[in-house]
Design an enzyme around this catalytic site. Structure first.
Site, mmCIF file in Angstrom:
data_model
loop_
_atom_site.group_PDB
_atom_site.id
_atom_site.type_symbol
_atom_site.label_atom_id
_atom_site.label_comp_id
_atom_site.label_asym_id
_atom_site.label_seq_id
_atom_site.Cartn_x
_atom_site.Cartn_y
_atom_site.Cartn_z
ATOM 1 N N ASP A 61 0.854 -1.183 0.000
ATOM 2 C CA ASP A 61 0.000 0.000 0.000
ATOM 3 C C ASP A 61 0.898 1.244 0.000
ATOM 4 O OD1 ASP A 61 -1.705 2.070 0.644
ATOM 5 O OD2 ASP A 61 -2.835 0.910 2.135
ATOM 6 N N ALA A 84 -0.678 4.386 -9.295
ATOM 7 C CA ALA A 84 -1.602 3.966 -8.227
ATOM 8 C C ALA A 84 -2.403 5.166 -7.737
ATOM 9 C CB ALA A 84 -0.816 3.361 -7.064
ATOM 10 N N ALA A 85 -3.711 4.986 -7.676
ATOM 11 C CA ALA A 85 -4.567 6.089 -7.224
ATOM 12 C C ALA A 85 -5.978 5.569 -7.000
ATOM 13 C CB ALA A 85 -4.612 7.195 -8.284
ATOM 14 N N SER A 87 -9.374 6.434 -8.421
ATOM 15 C CA SER A 87 -9.534 7.073 -9.739
ATOM 16 C C SER A 87 -10.965 7.445 -10.122
ATOM 17 C CB SER A 87 -8.980 6.130 -10.814
ATOM 18 O OG SER A 87 -9.813 4.986 -10.923
ATOM 19 N N ASP A 131 -6.347 15.127 -17.073
ATOM 20 C CA ASP A 131 -6.741 16.461 -17.556
ATOM 21 C C ASP A 131 -7.735 17.129 -16.601
ATOM 22 O OD1 ASP A 131 -8.970 14.881 -18.083
ATOM 23 O OD2 ASP A 131 -9.118 15.407 -20.205
ATOM 24 N N TYR A 155 -11.600 14.190 -6.367
ATOM 25 C CA TYR A 155 -10.617 13.396 -7.120
ATOM 26 C C TYR A 155 -9.610 14.309 -7.816
ATOM 27 C CZ TYR A 155 -8.664 11.060 -11.252
ATOM 28 O OH TYR A 155 -7.804 10.613 -12.231
ATOM 29 N N SER A 156 -10.127 15.290 -8.580
ATOM 30 C CA SER A 156 -9.191 16.113 -9.358
ATOM 31 C C SER A 156 -8.371 17.021 -8.443
ATOM 32 C CB SER A 156 -9.908 16.905 -10.448
ATOM 33 O OG SER A 156 -10.989 17.631 -9.940
ATOM 34 N N LYS A 194 -16.897 2.833 -14.561
ATOM 35 C CA LYS A 194 -16.665 3.933 -15.496
ATOM 36 C C LYS A 194 -17.636 3.807 -16.668
ATOM 37 C CE LYS A 194 -12.973 5.265 -13.100
ATOM 38 N NZ LYS A 194 -12.060 4.264 -12.718
ATOM 39 N N PRO A 287 -22.765 15.953 -8.775
ATOM 40 C CA PRO A 287 -22.447 17.290 -8.242
ATOM 41 C C PRO A 287 -21.111 17.780 -8.809
ATOM 42 C CG PRO A 287 -22.944 15.731 -6.466
ATOM 43 C CD PRO A 287 -22.860 14.932 -7.728
HETATM 44 P P1 NAD Z 1 -7.818 2.145 -11.554
HETATM 45 O O1 NAD Z 1 -8.726 2.608 -10.465
HETATM 46 O O2 NAD Z 1 -8.323 1.212 -12.590
HETATM 47 O O3 NAD Z 1 -6.523 1.477 -10.915
HETATM 48 C C1 NAD Z 1 -5.862 2.009 -9.809
HETATM 49 C C2 NAD Z 1 -4.870 0.980 -9.301
HETATM 50 O O4 NAD Z 1 -4.204 1.541 -8.168
HETATM 51 C C3 NAD Z 1 -5.522 -0.327 -8.831
HETATM 52 O O5 NAD Z 1 -4.801 -1.436 -9.284
HETATM 53 C C4 NAD Z 1 -5.464 -0.233 -7.309
HETATM 54 O O6 NAD Z 1 -5.375 -1.491 -6.665
HETATM 55 C C5 NAD Z 1 -4.186 0.592 -7.123
HETATM 56 N N1 NAD Z 1 -4.185 1.301 -5.844
HETATM 57 C C6 NAD Z 1 -5.168 2.099 -5.341
HETATM 58 N N2 NAD Z 1 -4.820 2.532 -4.116
HETATM 59 C C7 NAD Z 1 -3.583 2.039 -3.851
HETATM 60 C C8 NAD Z 1 -2.689 2.135 -2.754
HETATM 61 N N3 NAD Z 1 -3.003 2.832 -1.665
HETATM 62 N N4 NAD Z 1 -1.496 1.493 -2.835
HETATM 63 C C9 NAD Z 1 -1.166 0.784 -3.933
HETATM 64 N N5 NAD Z 1 -1.978 0.617 -4.992
HETATM 65 C C10 NAD Z 1 -3.181 1.245 -4.958
HETATM 66 O O7 NAD Z 1 -7.249 3.483 -12.213
HETATM 67 P P2 NAD Z 1 -6.912 3.815 -13.731
HETATM 68 O O8 NAD Z 1 -8.133 4.293 -14.399
HETATM 69 O O9 NAD Z 1 -6.128 2.700 -14.298
HETATM 70 O O10 NAD Z 1 -5.964 5.087 -13.517
HETATM 71 C C11 NAD Z 1 -4.570 4.910 -13.282
HETATM 72 C C12 NAD Z 1 -3.919 6.278 -13.121
HETATM 73 O O11 NAD Z 1 -4.121 7.044 -14.300
HETATM 74 C C13 NAD Z 1 -4.497 7.109 -11.976
HETATM 75 O O12 NAD Z 1 -3.444 7.813 -11.377
HETATM 76 C C14 NAD Z 1 -5.474 8.071 -12.655
HETATM 77 O O13 NAD Z 1 -5.579 9.259 -11.925
HETATM 78 C C15 NAD Z 1 -4.763 8.289 -13.986
HETATM 79 N N6 NAD Z 1 -5.648 8.619 -15.118
HETATM 80 C C16 NAD Z 1 -6.725 7.836 -15.412
HETATM 81 C C17 NAD Z 1 -7.501 8.127 -16.552
HETATM 82 C C18 NAD Z 1 -8.683 7.268 -16.943
HETATM 83 O O14 NAD Z 1 -9.401 7.631 -17.884
HETATM 84 N N7 NAD Z 1 -8.948 6.148 -16.290
HETATM 85 C C19 NAD Z 1 -7.161 9.223 -17.344
HETATM 86 C C20 NAD Z 1 -6.067 10.019 -16.983
HETATM 87 C C21 NAD Z 1 -5.304 9.689 -15.884
HETATM 88 O O1 DAU Z 2 -10.499 12.851 -17.884
HETATM 89 C C1 DAU Z 2 -9.741 11.850 -17.272
HETATM 90 C C2 DAU Z 2 -10.551 11.177 -16.182
HETATM 91 O O2 DAU Z 2 -11.552 10.392 -16.847
HETATM 92 C C3 DAU Z 2 -9.718 10.313 -15.256
HETATM 93 O O3 DAU Z 2 -8.810 11.115 -14.566
HETATM 94 C C4 DAU Z 2 -10.600 9.559 -14.261
HETATM 95 O O4 DAU Z 2 -9.825 8.681 -13.485
HETATM 96 C C5 DAU Z 2 -11.625 8.753 -15.053
HETATM 97 O O5 DAU Z 2 -12.503 8.095 -14.155
HETATM 98 C C6 DAU Z 2 -12.407 9.653 -16.005
HETATM 99 O O6 DAU Z 2 -13.282 10.553 -15.278
HETATM 100 P P1 DAU Z 2 -14.791 10.859 -15.756
HETATM 101 O O7 DAU Z 2 -15.543 11.326 -14.596
HETATM 102 O O8 DAU Z 2 -14.786 11.690 -16.984
HETATM 103 O O9 DAU Z 2 -15.223 9.363 -16.198
HETATM 104 P P2 DAU Z 2 -16.572 8.524 -15.968
HETATM 105 O O10 DAU Z 2 -16.441 7.287 -16.795
HETATM 106 O O11 DAU Z 2 -16.907 8.381 -14.540
HETATM 107 O O12 DAU Z 2 -17.674 9.470 -16.626
HETATM 108 C C7 DAU Z 2 -17.600 9.848 -17.998
HETATM 109 C C8 DAU Z 2 -18.779 10.773 -18.267
HETATM 110 O O13 DAU Z 2 -19.995 10.006 -18.179
HETATM 111 C C9 DAU Z 2 -18.933 11.894 -17.250
HETATM 112 O O14 DAU Z 2 -19.420 13.051 -17.897
HETATM 113 C C10 DAU Z 2 -20.006 11.373 -16.271
HETATM 114 C C11 DAU Z 2 -20.871 10.515 -17.177
HETATM 115 N N1 DAU Z 2 -21.521 9.357 -16.489
HETATM 116 C C12 DAU Z 2 -20.709 8.505 -15.802
HETATM 117 C C13 DAU Z 2 -21.263 7.427 -15.128
HETATM 118 C C14 DAU Z 2 -20.380 6.489 -14.333
HETATM 119 C C15 DAU Z 2 -22.885 9.159 -16.583
HETATM 120 O O15 DAU Z 2 -23.615 9.937 -17.248
HETATM 121 N N2 DAU Z 2 -23.430 8.087 -15.913
HETATM 122 C C16 DAU Z 2 -22.678 7.223 -15.178
HETATM 123 O O16 DAU Z 2 -23.236 6.270 -14.577
#
Ligand code: NAD
Ligand code: DAU
Length: 347
Positions: A61, A84-85, A87, A131, A155-156, A194, A287
């Site tokens: 962790d 790791a985060a 997310s 972003d 989160y952001s 997601k 929100p």
């Molecule tokens: P995810 O939630 O799928 O995976 C996160 C991983 O981090 C998991 O494997 C989890 O077990 C691990 N983790 C969480 N807490 C931890 C801790 N305390 N110690 C060790 N491991 C831990 O996330 P993701 O969507 O793959 O995102 C990965 C990274 O990329 C994040 O930093 C996120 O902010 C960034 N990011 C994500 C997106 C997106 O669209 N998903 C876009 C831009 C940036």
């Molecule tokens: O922009 C990068 C980010 O994209 C990453 O940093 C985050 O880790 C990742 O989760 C993602 O964030 P978003 O909030 O944009 O992703 P999400 O898939 O949660 O939502 C995408 C869009 O869809 C957003 O406008 C919210 C909407 N949504 C999402 C869910 C889960 C819905 O309308 N209904 C839903 O049930």
């Protein structure tokens, strides 16, 4: 050149693609995947590389400073790629503290251990960010690397804070770093909280598709393997102390993307045209919902010659096919605690 690289969060969605990319492409590197295996982390995501000679898994962790010190002292990593985060934005609205803990304090622990136990001045700390730190755009404009930080969700805000800490370690201690801020990723192994995997799963199970607000929110979607490639490029060629925006030049209003997904799913599931769209249900808005994200990726494109490789419809087809062919994976990750989260979030 032999390098030991620590990738954190390598059992998650993007992390597993990054680990796979580096393990396969760079057999000369030792790749250590450090992950706490939270609800979002799953070693099943790495089945095809987990016996590779250059791969090791460390269950730990990042919030545990003592354990981070122990591991950094033991392995003396040359570089860190930190993913790791916590997310998921919706979870951050319900539980901001755990986001501050993992995303801020966890990052700080890694920076400290890297500073204490590695030859960090000739190493690299690569922080993977989002972003969302830039807040929201109106109908026009793009996020550039000089857009001011203006985060709107817990989160952001936590990611913005961790970006600042990484930069501060660069300025204060001379720690070489790079940061990249990427737009929304999609593809295989994404946890079905997601938008895209959640809606694929709900369509398969004929469950309502909860569209937040009026659905007129815009995201810029990038195929996850294109992000892994960009991370490789930034890791090897990025200028120390710089930030790179990564995006797909691929803006979609949620409602348009959802309708496209529904129509594709009708075809894949051999259902009458329009059947999946009937599941669309407009629900209470998130929100602080950011209206629009869109990335200007000209810096990484011009300076490091990176471009997204896949057209969106092709990536979406590959993603849908992966989820349809991996129903067991979906069932295993959606059983247990996820059910409680789902019922609370969408009741
Ligand atoms: P995810 O939630 O799928 O995976 C996160 C991983 O981090 C998991 O494997 C989890 O077990 C691990 N983790 C969480 N807490 C931890 C801790 N305390 N110690 C060790 N491991 C831990 O996330 P993701 O969507 O793959 O995102 C990965 C990274 O990329 C994040 O930093 C996120 O902010 C960034 N990011 C994500 C997106 C997106 O669209 N998903 C876009 C831009 C940036
Ligand atoms: O922009 C990068 C980010 O994209 C990453 O940093 C985050 O880790 C990742 O989760 C993602 O964030 P978003 O909030 O944009 O992703 P999400 O898939 O949660 O939502 C995408 C869009 O869809 C957003 O406008 C919210 C909407 N949504 C999402 C869910 C889960 C819905 O309308 N209904 C839903 O049930």
């Amino acid at each position: 050149m032999s390098k030991s690289i620590l990738i954190t969060g390598g059992a998650g969605f993007i992390g597993s693609h990054v680990v796979r990319w580096f393990v396969k492409k760079y057999p000369e590197y030792s790749i250590y995947n450090l992950d706490a295996l939270t609800y979002a982390g799953n070693l099943e995501n790495l089945k095809d590389v987990d016996t590779a000679a250059n791969y090791s898994f460390l269950k730990a962790d990042i919030c545990d400073a003592v354990e981070m010190d122990r591991l950094f002292k033991l392995y003396k990593f040359d570089a860190v790629i930190h993913l790791a985060a916590e997310s998921h934005v919706d979870r951050s609205i319900k539980d901001p503290l755990s986001f501050a803990k993992t995303n801020i304090l966890g990052t700080l622990n890694l920076l400290e251990s890297f500073k204490k136990y590695s030859d960090y001045q000739s190493g690299l700390f690569y922080h993977i960010s989002t972003d969302e730190v830039y807040g929201t755009l109106g109908e026009k404009g793009l996020f550039t690397e000089s857009t001011s930080y203006d985060p709107n969700s817990p989160y952001s805000a936590s990611k913005a804070s961790s970006d600042h800490f990484v930069r501060a370690y660069g300025e204060t201690y001379g720690m070489p770093f790079v940061i990249s801020n990427c737009s929304n990723n999609y593809g295989s192994f994404q946890f079905p909280e997601k938008l895209i995997p959640l809606f694929i799963n709900n369509i398969v199970n004929s469950k309502p598709l909860p569209v937040y607000g009026d659905g007129n929110y815009t995201r810029d979607w990038l195929f996850v393997e294109d992000h892994a490639n960009a991370i490789d490029v930034v890791f090897h060629q990025g200028k120390i102390g710089e930030t790179y925006n990564i995006g797909g030049h691929n803006e979609w209003k949620n409602i348009d993307l959802i309708k496209l997904l529904c129509s594709k799913m009708d075809t894949y599931l051999d259902r009458p045209k329009g059947e999946s769209e009937k599941l669309i249900t407009f629900v209470k808005d998130r929100p602080g919902h950011d209206l629009r994200y869109a990335i200007d990726a000209s810096k990484i494109s011009k300076e490091l010659n990176w471009q997204p490789s896949l057209k969106f419809e092709e990536g979406l087809d590959r993603t849908i096919e992966w989820y349809l062919n991996n129903q067991e994976w979906l069932e295993s990750v959606t059983s247990g605690a996820y059910k409680n989260y789902y019922n609370k979030q969408y009741s």
